[in-house]
Scaffold this active site. Structure first.
Site, PDB file in Angstrom:
ATOM      1  N   HIS A 133      -6.647  -1.086   6.318  1.00 33.29           N
ATOM      2  CA  HIS A 133      -6.567  -1.867   7.558  1.00 33.29           C
ATOM      3  C   HIS A 133      -7.916  -1.993   8.292  1.00 33.29           C
ATOM      4  O   HIS A 133      -8.321  -3.086   8.678  1.00 33.29           O
ATOM      5  CB  HIS A 133      -5.552  -1.247   8.517  1.00 33.29           C
ATOM      6  CG  HIS A 133      -4.202  -1.002   7.919  1.00 33.29           C
ATOM      7  ND1 HIS A 133      -3.629  -1.856   7.002  1.00 33.29           N
ATOM      8  CD2 HIS A 133      -3.291  -0.017   8.110  1.00 33.29           C
ATOM      9  CE1 HIS A 133      -2.436  -1.389   6.661  1.00 33.29           C
ATOM     10  NE2 HIS A 133      -2.205  -0.276   7.315  1.00 33.29           N
TER      11      HIS A 133
ATOM     12  N   LYS B  16       0.842  -1.178   0.000  1.00 33.37           N
ATOM     13  CA  LYS B  16       0.000   0.000   0.000  1.00 33.37           C
ATOM     14  C   LYS B  16       0.885   1.238   0.000  1.00 33.37           C
ATOM     15  O   LYS B  16       2.023   1.128   0.441  1.00 33.37           O
ATOM     16  CB  LYS B  16      -0.970  -0.021   1.170  1.00 33.37           C
ATOM     17  CG  LYS B  16      -0.376   0.461   2.497  1.00 33.37           C
ATOM     18  CD  LYS B  16      -1.408   0.503   3.571  1.00 33.37           C
ATOM     19  CE  LYS B  16      -1.870   1.895   3.905  1.00 33.37           C
ATOM     20  NZ  LYS B  16      -0.992   2.634   4.808  1.00 33.37           N
TER      21      LYS B  16
ATOM     22  N   GLU C 231      -3.284   5.409  17.804  1.00 33.62           N
ATOM     23  CA  GLU C 231      -1.820   5.468  17.804  1.00 33.62           C
ATOM     24  C   GLU C 231      -1.350   6.677  18.606  1.00 33.62           C
ATOM     25  O   GLU C 231      -2.055   7.683  18.667  1.00 33.62           O
ATOM     26  CB  GLU C 231      -1.303   5.597  16.372  1.00 33.62           C
ATOM     27  CG  GLU C 231      -1.675   4.429  15.493  1.00 33.62           C
ATOM     28  CD  GLU C 231      -1.041   4.561  14.112  1.00 33.62           C
ATOM     29  OE1 GLU C 231       0.030   3.984  13.912  1.00 33.62           O
ATOM     30  OE2 GLU C 231      -1.610   5.255  13.257  1.00 33.62           O
TER      31      GLU C 231
HETATM   32  C1  BG6 Z   1       0.510   1.939   8.085  1.00 36.62           C
HETATM   33  C2  BG6 Z   1       0.103   3.383   8.033  1.00 36.62           C
HETATM   34  O1  BG6 Z   1      -0.032   1.245   7.001  1.00 36.62           O
HETATM   35  O2  BG6 Z   1       0.052   1.365   9.297  1.00 36.62           O
HETATM   36  C3  BG6 Z   1       0.645   4.145   9.229  1.00 36.62           C
HETATM   37  O3  BG6 Z   1       0.593   3.978   6.835  1.00 36.62           O
HETATM   38  C4  BG6 Z   1       0.248   3.456  10.511  1.00 36.62           C
HETATM   39  O4  BG6 Z   1       0.198   5.493   9.236  1.00 36.62           O
HETATM   40  C5  BG6 Z   1       0.586   1.974  10.462  1.00 36.62           C
HETATM   41  O5  BG6 Z   1       0.957   4.082  11.563  1.00 36.62           O
HETATM   42  C6  BG6 Z   1       0.020   1.250  11.673  1.00 36.62           C
HETATM   43  O6  BG6 Z   1       0.518  -0.053  11.696  1.00 36.62           O
HETATM   44  P1  BG6 Z   1       0.744  -0.830  13.080  1.00 36.62           P
HETATM   45  O7  BG6 Z   1       1.194  -2.188  12.657  1.00 36.62           O
HETATM   46  O8  BG6 Z   1       1.772  -0.048  13.829  1.00 36.62           O
HETATM   47  O9  BG6 Z   1      -0.580  -0.821  13.764  1.00 36.62           O
END
Ligand code: BG6
Length: 484
Positions: free
Chosen positions: A240, A148, A216
């Site tokens: 996601h 992506k 986050e």
């Molecule tokens: C990525 C996004 O695909 O996923 C980010 O571009 C995001 O912005 C990240 O922080 C989150 O992934 P994880 O695995 O840390 O939850």
């Protein structure tokens, strides 16, 4: 612990963009971990390919630094790192010119799986695909892996799909959504389809609503230029969050088979109702104290891009009629916490005179951190004085329940790369799924762009913008607290 690691077939994996951020953070450390666990056969080879003028030696040094930085210290063993580095080599390549391709061809071996990881800007996908064929490097058994963002709207996603389709069949294309590689995300399917307990209740008759949260603590500093053109809707929801929603909402597939699973997910995406402005809240984190806010981090002082989004989504089918899904995700929030909470309805009739202590049953599936499940159930409050009710958690932390076994769980990228070598597409997005997700997302984004909506400010370290509370309050519901 008995190792259940099953070695994959011999392979040549070419990483285009092998000196980039993703390769250093995820792909190379992930490959090392799989090598260390014994899954990568001795005959596996990893070939870095990028524009930079590196040698085999300097690429190995780059990989060694990446391992030192991104593999937990306890798992760094110099001897094993040395053996892994021997599998690496490097070719300088001109993705859109002719340089380096004959050298790459000369490195490839016959009789092994050939996989090509396109860890480059999507604008180069077409050039790479074409040259792999032109130079006779890829054949009908080869696989390509793409990342992506897969487009930024339906039109660009379609264009990418058709560029790739010129040279590769759908069965050869592995579109990564790293959420699908997470252990706990796959566990959603195990929980739903390997237990008889939940499925009979898994419908609007018994479920009041579902909350999906991906919170986050990080901001967008360092990647503001990308993020500002994207925003939370494109960066997190279209992919996601959509995948999480699908795994919760889909019908049982007839088998855990790539197309059976993806067919069911696609039906969910197609059943998503358009979302109107009354059901969306967009936010942007503000400056706090001496710390920069989104406008500083993005480098765009006039930005209207959202770093937070909450939305109420309806899945229009028999199973989910009347059960809303509330989705929220944002940067610089109070805690890093991703979870899915399924709130059940009240029993049809209470036999207790004093139902004051009554609360809904809630099944919480914690995705990260401290993966686990928590089922809130009602019991009798202990002691004399009549029948009073109280709610208690049936709480299970996977780390505690699985002990040592939980420690060696591969991270998302490790698992997904090995699935590419195994030729298993179950955890990858099919082209039509990605397009359907954009087809739902596009009008939502177009509507707020046409209206010129500005996101609402929120304090870093908070739970998001005030209006997000109203999104649920007006339905008589509440968000769960964001806790790490
Ligand atoms: C990525 C996004 O695909 O996923 C980010 O571009 C995001 O912005 C990240 O922080 C989150 O992934 P994880 O695995 O840390 O939850």
């Amino acid at each position: 612990m008995v190792s259940r690691v099953i070695p994959v077939d011999a392979f040549d994996l070419v990483i285009f963009g092998s000196t980039g951020d993703l390769a250093r953070r995820k792909i190379l450390p992930g490959l090392f971990r799989r090598f260390q666990s014994g899954q990568m056969p001795d005959s596996a080879r990893v070939i870095g390919a990028a524009r930079g003028d590196l040698t085999d030696e300097s690429f190995r040094a780059l990989a060694a630094t990446a391992i030192a930085e991104f593999v937990p210290k306890a798992r760094q063993d110099d001897a094993v790192i040395g053996q892994f580095l021997e599998k690496l080599s490097y070719v300088t390549i001109d993705a859109s010119g002719e340089g380096g391709w004959p050298a790459l061809k000369a490195r490839m071996r016959d009789g092994v799986v050939r996989a090509f990881y396109f860890s480059v800007a999507p604008a180069l996908f077409g050039d790479l695909a074409e040259r792999l064929h032109l130079h006779g490097i890829a054949d009908s058994a080869s696989r390509i892996v793409v990342e992506k963002p897969f487009g930024r709207d339906l039109q660009s996603a379609r264009a990418l799909n058709s560029v790739l389709a010129k040279h590769f069949t759908e069965a050869q294309i592995y579109r990564i959504d790293h959420y699908l590689g997470k252990e706990t995300v796959q566990n959603l399917m195990a929980v739903r389809f390997a237990n008889i307990l939940f499925e009979p209740l898994w419908k609007s008759e018994y479920i009041d609503h579902v909350q999906i949260t991906v919170a986050e603590t990080v901001g967008v500093q360092g990647r503001g230029a990308y993020y500002d053109k994207s925003g939370a809707m494109r960066d997190m929801v279209q992919n996601h969050m959509m995948q999480l929603l699908c795994l919760i909402a889909m019908e049982p597939p007839y088998h855990f088979d790539p197309n059976a699973v993806r067919d069911e997910k696609l039906k969910v995406i197609r059943a998503l109702q358009p979302v109107g402005p009354q059901d969306i809240v967009r936010g942007q984190y503000l400056k706090a104290g001496g710390e920069g806010g989104y406008l500083d981090h993005s480098g765009n002082p006039a930005s209207r891009t959202e770093s937070y989004i909450a939305l109420k989504v309806q899945v229009a089918n028999w199973r989910w009629q009347g059960t809303p899904f509330y989705l929220r995700t944002g940067k610089r929030l109070r805690a890093r916490a991703s979870e899915i909470a399924i709130t059940f309805k009240e029993p049809p009739h209470s036999i207790f005179d004093d139902a004051q202590g009554w609360r809904e049953n809630v099944l919480v599936i914690r995705l990260q951190p401290d993966e686990g499940m928590n089922l809130m159930v009602m019991i009798k409050e202990p002691g004399p004085g009549g029948m009073r009710l109280m709610q208690v958690p049936l709480d299970m932390s996977f780390a505690e329940a699985l002990g040592d076994e939980a420690e060696d769980v591969p991270d998302a990228y490790e698992r997904l790369i090995m699935d590419v070598i195994r030729g298993n597409q179950t955890l990858f997005m099919r082209g039509d799924e990605v397009e359907a997700a954009w087809a739902w997302t596009d009008p939502i984004i177009a509507a707020w762009e046409n209206r010129g909506d500005r996101p609402q400010g929120y304090d870093p370290g908070s739970s998001g913008p005030e209006d997000a509370l109203m999104l649920m309050h007006k339905d008589g519901r509440r968000w769960r607290e964001i806790k790490g």
